[in-house]
Design a protein around this motif. Structure first.
Motif, short mmCIF file in Angstrom:
data_model
loop_
_atom_site.label_atom_id
_atom_site.label_comp_id
_atom_site.label_asym_id
_atom_site.label_seq_id
_atom_site.Cartn_x
_atom_site.Cartn_y
_atom_site.Cartn_z
N SER A 117 0.81 -1.21 0.00
CA SER A 117 0.00 0.00 0.00
C SER A 117 0.85 1.26 0.00
CB SER A 117 -0.92 0.09 1.21
OG SER A 117 -0.83 -0.92 2.10
N VAL A 118 0.18 2.34 -0.32
CA VAL A 118 0.75 3.68 -0.20
C VAL A 118 0.06 4.34 0.98
CG1 VAL A 118 0.97 5.93 -1.31
CG2 VAL A 118 1.20 3.85 -2.67
N LEU A 119 0.86 4.96 1.86
CA LEU A 119 0.32 5.67 3.02
C LEU A 119 0.53 7.16 2.82
CD1 LEU A 119 0.87 2.75 4.14
CD2 LEU A 119 1.14 3.83 6.34
N GLY A 120 -0.51 7.93 3.03
CA GLY A 120 -0.42 9.38 3.01
C GLY A 120 -0.60 9.89 4.43
N THR A 121 0.39 10.63 4.94
CA THR A 121 0.40 11.06 6.34
C THR A 121 0.29 12.57 6.45
OG1 THR A 121 1.82 9.20 6.89
CG2 THR A 121 1.71 10.98 8.49
N VAL A 122 -0.51 13.02 7.40
CA VAL A 122 -0.65 14.44 7.71
C VAL A 122 -0.23 14.63 9.18
CG1 VAL A 122 -2.26 16.37 7.94
CG2 VAL A 122 -2.56 14.70 6.10
N PRO A 123 0.85 15.38 9.44
CA PRO A 123 1.23 15.61 10.83
C PRO A 123 0.21 16.51 11.52
CG PRO A 123 2.77 16.71 9.33
CD PRO A 123 1.76 15.99 8.49
N LEU A 124 -0.08 16.21 12.78
CA LEU A 124 -1.01 17.02 13.54
C LEU A 124 -0.21 17.87 14.53
CD1 LEU A 124 -3.84 14.38 14.04
CD2 LEU A 124 -3.74 16.22 12.37
N THR A 125 -0.16 17.47 15.79
CA THR A 125 0.57 18.24 16.79
C THR A 125 1.14 17.31 17.86
OG1 THR A 125 0.39 20.05 18.39
CG2 THR A 125 -1.54 18.68 18.12
N ASN A 126 2.21 17.74 18.51
CA ASN A 126 2.83 17.01 19.62
C ASN A 126 3.13 15.54 19.28
OD1 ASN A 126 2.72 19.30 21.21
ND2 ASN A 126 0.71 18.78 22.01
N GLY A 127 3.65 15.27 18.10
CA GLY A 127 4.02 13.91 17.72
C GLY A 127 2.90 13.09 17.12
N PHE A 128 1.67 13.59 17.11
CA PHE A 128 0.55 12.86 16.54
C PHE A 128 0.45 13.11 15.03
CE2 PHE A 128 -0.73 13.00 20.97
CZ PHE A 128 -1.21 11.71 21.16
N SER A 129 -0.05 12.11 14.33
CA SER A 129 -0.29 12.25 12.90
C SER A 129 -1.51 11.41 12.53
CB SER A 129 0.93 11.80 12.10
OG SER A 129 1.20 10.44 12.35
N MET A 130 -2.06 11.70 11.38
CA MET A 130 -3.18 10.94 10.85
C MET A 130 -2.75 10.44 9.47
SD MET A 130 -7.02 12.28 10.21
CE MET A 130 -8.04 11.41 11.34
N TYR A 131 -3.15 9.22 9.12
CA TYR A 131 -2.76 8.70 7.82
C TYR A 131 -3.89 7.90 7.19
CZ TYR A 131 -1.77 4.26 10.21
OH TYR A 131 -1.87 3.11 10.94
N GLY A 132 -3.81 7.81 5.88
CA GLY A 132 -4.72 6.99 5.11
C GLY A 132 -3.91 5.97 4.33
N ARG A 133 -4.51 4.83 4.07
CA ARG A 133 -3.85 3.73 3.36
C ARG A 133 -4.69 3.37 2.14
NH1 ARG A 133 -0.59 -0.38 5.02
NH2 ARG A 133 -0.78 0.33 7.17
N LEU A 134 -4.00 3.16 1.01
CA LEU A 134 -4.66 2.68 -0.19
C LEU A 134 -3.70 1.73 -0.90
CD1 LEU A 134 -7.12 2.82 -2.03
CD2 LEU A 134 -6.04 4.74 -3.20
N GLY A 135 -4.18 0.54 -1.21
CA GLY A 135 -3.33 -0.45 -1.87
C GLY A 135 -4.12 -1.66 -2.28
N PHE A 136 -3.41 -2.79 -2.38
CA PHE A 136 -4.10 -4.03 -2.68
C PHE A 136 -3.54 -5.12 -1.80
CE2 PHE A 136 -0.49 -4.26 -5.49
CZ PHE A 136 -0.14 -5.60 -5.51
N ASN A 137 -4.31 -6.17 -1.63
CA ASN A 137 -3.88 -7.28 -0.79
C ASN A 137 -4.45 -8.59 -1.31
OD1 ASN A 137 -6.10 -7.52 2.03
ND2 ASN A 137 -6.61 -6.69 0.08
N ARG A 138 -3.79 -9.64 -0.89
CA ARG A 138 -4.24 -11.00 -1.19
C ARG A 138 -4.56 -11.65 0.14
NH1 ARG A 138 -2.85 -15.17 -5.32
NH2 ARG A 138 -2.97 -17.21 -4.29
N VAL A 139 -5.79 -12.13 0.27
CA VAL A 139 -6.21 -12.83 1.47
C VAL A 139 -6.34 -14.31 1.11
CG1 VAL A 139 -8.03 -13.07 3.21
CG2 VAL A 139 -7.41 -10.79 2.35
N GLU A 140 -5.60 -15.15 1.84
CA GLU A 140 -5.61 -16.59 1.59
C GLU A 140 -6.23 -17.29 2.78
OE1 GLU A 140 -1.55 -17.75 0.92
OE2 GLU A 140 -1.50 -16.79 -1.05
#
Length: 163
Positions: free
Chosen positions: A85-108
Protein backbone atom coordinates in the motif's frame (compact mmCIF):
# COMPACT_ATOMS: atom_id res chain seq x y z
CA UNK A 1 47.39 16.90 29.02
CA UNK A 2 45.71 19.51 26.82
CA UNK A 3 45.95 17.14 23.80
CA UNK A 4 44.15 14.38 25.74
CA UNK A 5 41.33 16.72 26.74
CA UNK A 6 41.02 18.02 23.18
CA UNK A 7 40.92 14.48 21.77
CA UNK A 8 38.34 13.37 24.36
CA UNK A 9 36.18 16.42 23.59
CA UNK A 10 36.40 15.74 19.86
CA UNK A 11 35.41 12.09 20.35
CA UNK A 12 32.41 13.03 22.52
CA UNK A 13 31.28 15.61 19.96
CA UNK A 14 31.65 13.14 17.10
CA UNK A 15 29.77 10.39 18.92
CA UNK A 16 26.89 12.70 19.82
CA UNK A 17 26.62 13.70 16.16
CA UNK A 18 26.30 10.03 15.20
CA UNK A 19 23.51 9.45 17.75
CA UNK A 20 21.71 12.61 16.61
CA UNK A 21 21.76 11.55 12.94
CA UNK A 22 18.42 11.21 11.24
CA UNK A 23 17.26 7.64 10.59
CA UNK A 24 17.12 6.36 7.03
CA UNK A 25 13.75 6.31 5.27
CA UNK A 26 13.40 2.54 5.85
CA UNK A 27 11.28 1.16 8.68
CA UNK A 28 9.93 -2.15 9.94
CA UNK A 29 7.38 -3.09 12.56
CA UNK A 30 5.04 -5.53 14.21
CA UNK A 31 1.33 -5.33 14.93
CA UNK A 32 -1.55 -7.09 16.64
CA UNK A 33 -5.06 -7.01 15.27
CA UNK A 34 -8.63 -7.85 16.09
CA UNK A 35 -10.22 -9.12 12.90
CA UNK A 36 -13.94 -9.44 12.25
CA UNK A 37 -14.64 -11.83 9.39
CA UNK A 38 -18.22 -12.43 8.30
CA UNK A 39 -19.28 -15.76 9.82
CA UNK A 40 -16.55 -15.80 12.50
CA UNK A 41 -16.22 -14.29 15.96
CA UNK A 42 -13.59 -11.56 16.38
CA UNK A 43 -10.16 -13.17 16.11
CA UNK A 44 -6.81 -11.97 17.42
CA UNK A 45 -3.96 -11.96 14.91
CA UNK A 46 -0.61 -10.38 14.29
CA UNK A 47 1.78 -9.42 11.57
CA UNK A 48 4.93 -7.75 10.36
CA UNK A 49 5.49 -4.92 7.90
CA UNK A 50 8.31 -3.03 6.17
CA UNK A 51 8.20 0.34 4.51
CA UNK A 52 10.04 3.14 2.77
CA UNK A 53 9.28 6.82 3.41
CA UNK A 54 9.38 8.58 0.05
CA UNK A 55 9.10 11.90 1.91
CA UNK A 56 7.52 13.28 5.09
CA UNK A 57 3.99 12.67 3.78
CA UNK A 58 4.17 9.54 1.60
CA UNK A 59 5.36 5.99 2.32
CA UNK A 60 5.21 2.65 0.53
CA UNK A 61 4.57 -0.36 2.74
CA UNK A 62 4.28 -4.14 2.45
CA UNK A 63 3.24 -6.66 5.05
CA UNK A 64 2.13 -10.11 6.12
CA UNK A 65 -0.63 -10.61 8.71
CA UNK A 66 -2.28 -13.69 10.23
CA UNK A 67 -5.96 -12.74 10.40
CA UNK A 68 -7.50 -15.98 11.69
CA UNK A 69 -6.02 -19.10 13.29
CA UNK A 70 -8.94 -20.95 14.83
CA UNK A 71 -11.02 -24.10 15.01
CA UNK A 72 -14.51 -23.73 13.59
CA UNK A 73 -16.97 -26.66 13.67
CA UNK A 74 -14.05 -29.10 14.03
CA UNK A 75 -12.05 -27.63 11.13
CA UNK A 76 -8.70 -25.87 11.60
CA UNK A 77 -9.05 -22.54 9.78
CA UNK A 78 -6.31 -20.04 8.94
CA UNK A 79 -6.54 -16.79 7.02
CA UNK A 80 -3.49 -14.75 5.96
CA UNK A 81 -3.14 -11.32 4.36
CA UNK A 82 -0.28 -10.14 2.12
CA UNK A 83 -0.46 -6.46 1.25
CA UNK A 84 1.24 -3.56 -0.53
CA UNK A 85 0.00 0.00 0.00
CA UNK A 86 0.75 3.68 -0.20
CA UNK A 87 0.32 5.67 3.02
CA UNK A 88 -0.42 9.38 3.01
CA UNK A 89 0.40 11.06 6.34
CA UNK A 90 -0.65 14.44 7.71
CA UNK A 91 1.23 15.61 10.83
CA UNK A 92 -1.01 17.02 13.54
CA UNK A 93 0.57 18.24 16.79
CA UNK A 94 2.83 17.01 19.62
CA UNK A 95 4.02 13.91 17.72
CA UNK A 96 0.55 12.86 16.54
CA UNK A 97 -0.29 12.25 12.90
CA UNK A 98 -3.18 10.94 10.85
CA UNK A 99 -2.76 8.70 7.82
CA UNK A 100 -4.72 6.99 5.11
CA UNK A 101 -3.85 3.73 3.36
CA UNK A 102 -4.66 2.68 -0.19
CA UNK A 103 -3.33 -0.45 -1.87
CA UNK A 104 -4.10 -4.03 -2.68
CA UNK A 105 -3.88 -7.28 -0.79
CA UNK A 106 -4.24 -11.00 -1.19
CA UNK A 107 -6.21 -12.83 1.47
CA UNK A 108 -5.61 -16.59 1.59
CA UNK A 109 -7.80 -18.96 3.55
CA UNK A 110 -7.25 -22.62 4.39
CA UNK A 111 -9.46 -25.14 6.18
CA UNK A 112 -8.34 -28.61 7.30
CA UNK A 113 -10.83 -31.25 8.42
CA UNK A 114 -10.31 -35.01 8.84
CA UNK A 115 -7.30 -35.13 6.52
CA UNK A 116 -8.92 -32.96 3.84
CA UNK A 117 -7.58 -29.53 2.98
CA UNK A 118 -9.40 -26.73 1.16
CA UNK A 119 -7.65 -23.50 0.08
CA UNK A 120 -9.00 -20.31 -1.44
CA UNK A 121 -7.77 -16.77 -2.03
CA UNK A 122 -8.99 -13.38 -3.16
CA UNK A 123 -7.21 -10.23 -4.29
CA UNK A 124 -8.88 -6.92 -3.46
CA UNK A 125 -8.30 -3.26 -2.86
CA UNK A 126 -7.13 -2.41 0.65
CA UNK A 127 -7.97 0.82 2.39
CA UNK A 128 -7.71 2.12 5.91
CA UNK A 129 -7.36 5.15 8.15
CA UNK A 130 -5.26 5.52 11.26
CA UNK A 131 -3.54 7.65 13.87
CA UNK A 132 0.16 7.60 14.66
CA UNK A 133 2.31 8.84 17.53
CA UNK A 134 6.08 9.40 17.35
CA UNK A 135 7.77 8.46 20.63
CA UNK A 136 11.08 9.54 19.06
CA UNK A 137 12.50 10.07 15.59
CA UNK A 138 12.89 6.27 15.22
CA UNK A 139 10.00 4.71 17.21
CA UNK A 140 6.38 5.22 16.15
CA UNK A 141 3.11 3.68 17.32
CA UNK A 142 -0.07 3.42 15.29
CA UNK A 143 -3.74 2.50 15.57
CA UNK A 144 -5.67 1.81 12.39
CA UNK A 145 -8.92 0.47 10.96
CA UNK A 146 -8.48 -1.48 7.71
CA UNK A 147 -10.85 -3.01 5.20
CA UNK A 148 -8.94 -5.82 3.40
CA UNK A 149 -12.13 -7.32 1.94
CA UNK A 150 -15.83 -6.47 1.92
CA UNK A 151 -16.41 -9.21 4.55
CA UNK A 152 -13.37 -8.33 6.73
CA UNK A 153 -12.73 -5.43 9.11
CA UNK A 154 -9.44 -5.25 10.98
CA UNK A 155 -8.46 -3.01 13.91
CA UNK A 156 -4.66 -2.88 14.13
CA UNK A 157 -2.22 -1.60 16.79
CA UNK A 158 1.44 -1.58 15.82
CA UNK A 159 4.92 -0.26 16.50
CA UNK A 160 7.43 0.74 13.81
CA UNK A 161 11.18 1.28 14.09
CA UNK A 162 13.08 3.42 11.54
CA UNK A 163 16.61 2.27 10.74
Amino acid sequence: MFKKIAIATALVAASSAVFAAEPTPFYAGVDVASTKVSGFDDKLGGGVFVGYKVNQSVAIEGGYHRLVDSTVDGADVTMDQFDVSVLGTVPLTNGFSMYGRLGFNRVEGEAKFNGFKQKDHTTNALYGIGMGYAFSSVVNARLEVQKPDSDITKIVAGVAYSF
